[in-house]
Write a protein that holds these residues in place. Structure first.
Motif: not given
Length: 321
Positions: A194-198
């Motif tokens: 799971a890659l979260n954005s700022p």
């Protein structure tokens, strides 16, 4: 001494657009050839130069590094792509053999930061948050997290929504309270990451109290009624002005069309021919008129002279022979 054998190549840092490679540890990190191992080595680590090449799309290798250090970072790469490398060592005796092929893969990129969410459909206890969807990232699904904070009262944000929609209605809110809302995008990869954005910039808002909302609605209705009355009174004026503008526009258009109209050579020839014909007819009529007038004047003078001479002969005294 013989050229050194190639060191082992490792990747110590991986991002979505860069790879950091390392070889050796600051000492002699390669194995010298067997024939040279019996002789004392005078080679120092700093006298060895390392050459790294990367395979291009066409299958050829291009040099990306030449130097005496033990690490190098390659930037401007594409996400989730495999890259092939090879390394060799070089000393005063020349360059050694190339190493085996090393393959390293960049990671997937996290989503970009979103813009601050918008707020509409505001009531005293609820509102609707909207935000722009993130552009597709391959086949990986994109979800969103919406967080809410009571400004100057709570230090942490509270998650109020997590899903794939780009709007959410928040209820059970308090009127007259300062809130801050922010949103982020999450990329769920096929590998289970799971890659979260700022998080986006926060949107600050305050829900109106019921009495304030009612007063605002009444003011809005009153202003709308005034606008309707003003529109009814101004319709006649506008209709007259529109008719006048339409007439002026048509006249101006006709003048422009007349001014912009040009004649061809044949049309000019016809106009000149008709003009000369009319001029010739006019000259002929004028000449005929003048000739008739002159002829009539001459005949009248001759007739007058003949009549005067006849009268004088008839009344003169006779002479006897």
């Amino acid at each position: 001494s013989l050229p050194p054998d190639p060191p082992r190549l490792e990747c110590i840092a991986i991002t979505c657009n860069s790879l950091k490679l390392k070889w050796g540890n600051g000492t002699t990190n390669h194995v010298l050839s067997a024939s040279a191992s019996t002789e004392p080595s005078t080679t120092t680590p700093r006298s060895i130069t390392y050459i790294i090449e990367m395979e291009g799309k066409d299958g050829s290798f291009n040099c990306i590094y030449t130097g005496t250090t033990y690490s190098h970072k390659i930037n401007k790469l594409q996400e989730n792509n495999q890259y092939n490398f090879r390394i060799c060592a070089k000393n005063d005796s020349g360059a050694g053999l190339w190493s085996e092929m090393y393959t390293f893969t960049t990671s997937k990129a996290p989503p970009n930061a979103l813009k601050a969410p918008n707020i509409n459909e505001i009531t005293s206890t609820s509102c609707v948050f909207n935000w722009q969807p993130h552009k597709p990232l391959g086949r990986d699904p994109i979800s969103y997290i919406l967080q809410l904070q009571i400004y100057r009262k709570e230090n942490d944000y509270t998650e109020i929504y997590h899903g794939e929609l780009t709007s959410y209605r928040a209820t059970n809110l308090e009127a007259g309270v300062d809130y801050r809302a922010r949103v982020c995008a999450i990329r769920s990869t096929s590998e289970g990451l799971a890659l979260n954005s700022p998080f986006s910039p926060a949107t600050h808002f305050v829900l109106p109290r019921p009495e304030d909302l009612a007063a605002a609605l009444s003011v809005t209705r009153t202003s709308n009624n005034h606008l309707l009355n003003d529109d009814n009174h101004s319709e006649q004026k506008l209709s007259f002005l529109n008719r006048y503008r339409l007439i002026c526009y048509r006249k101006l258009k006709s003048i422009q069309l007349f001014e912009s109209r040009t004649l061809t050579d044949q049309q000019w020839a016809v106009v000149i021919f008709v003009g000369f014909t009319l001029l010739a007819i006019f000259i002929a009529i004028f000449a005929n008129f003048m000739y008739s007038k002159y002829t009539n004047g001459s005949s009248i003078s001759v007739d007058n002279a003949f009549s005067s001479s006849s009268s004088s002969t008839s009344f003169s005294p006779g002479i006897k022979k």
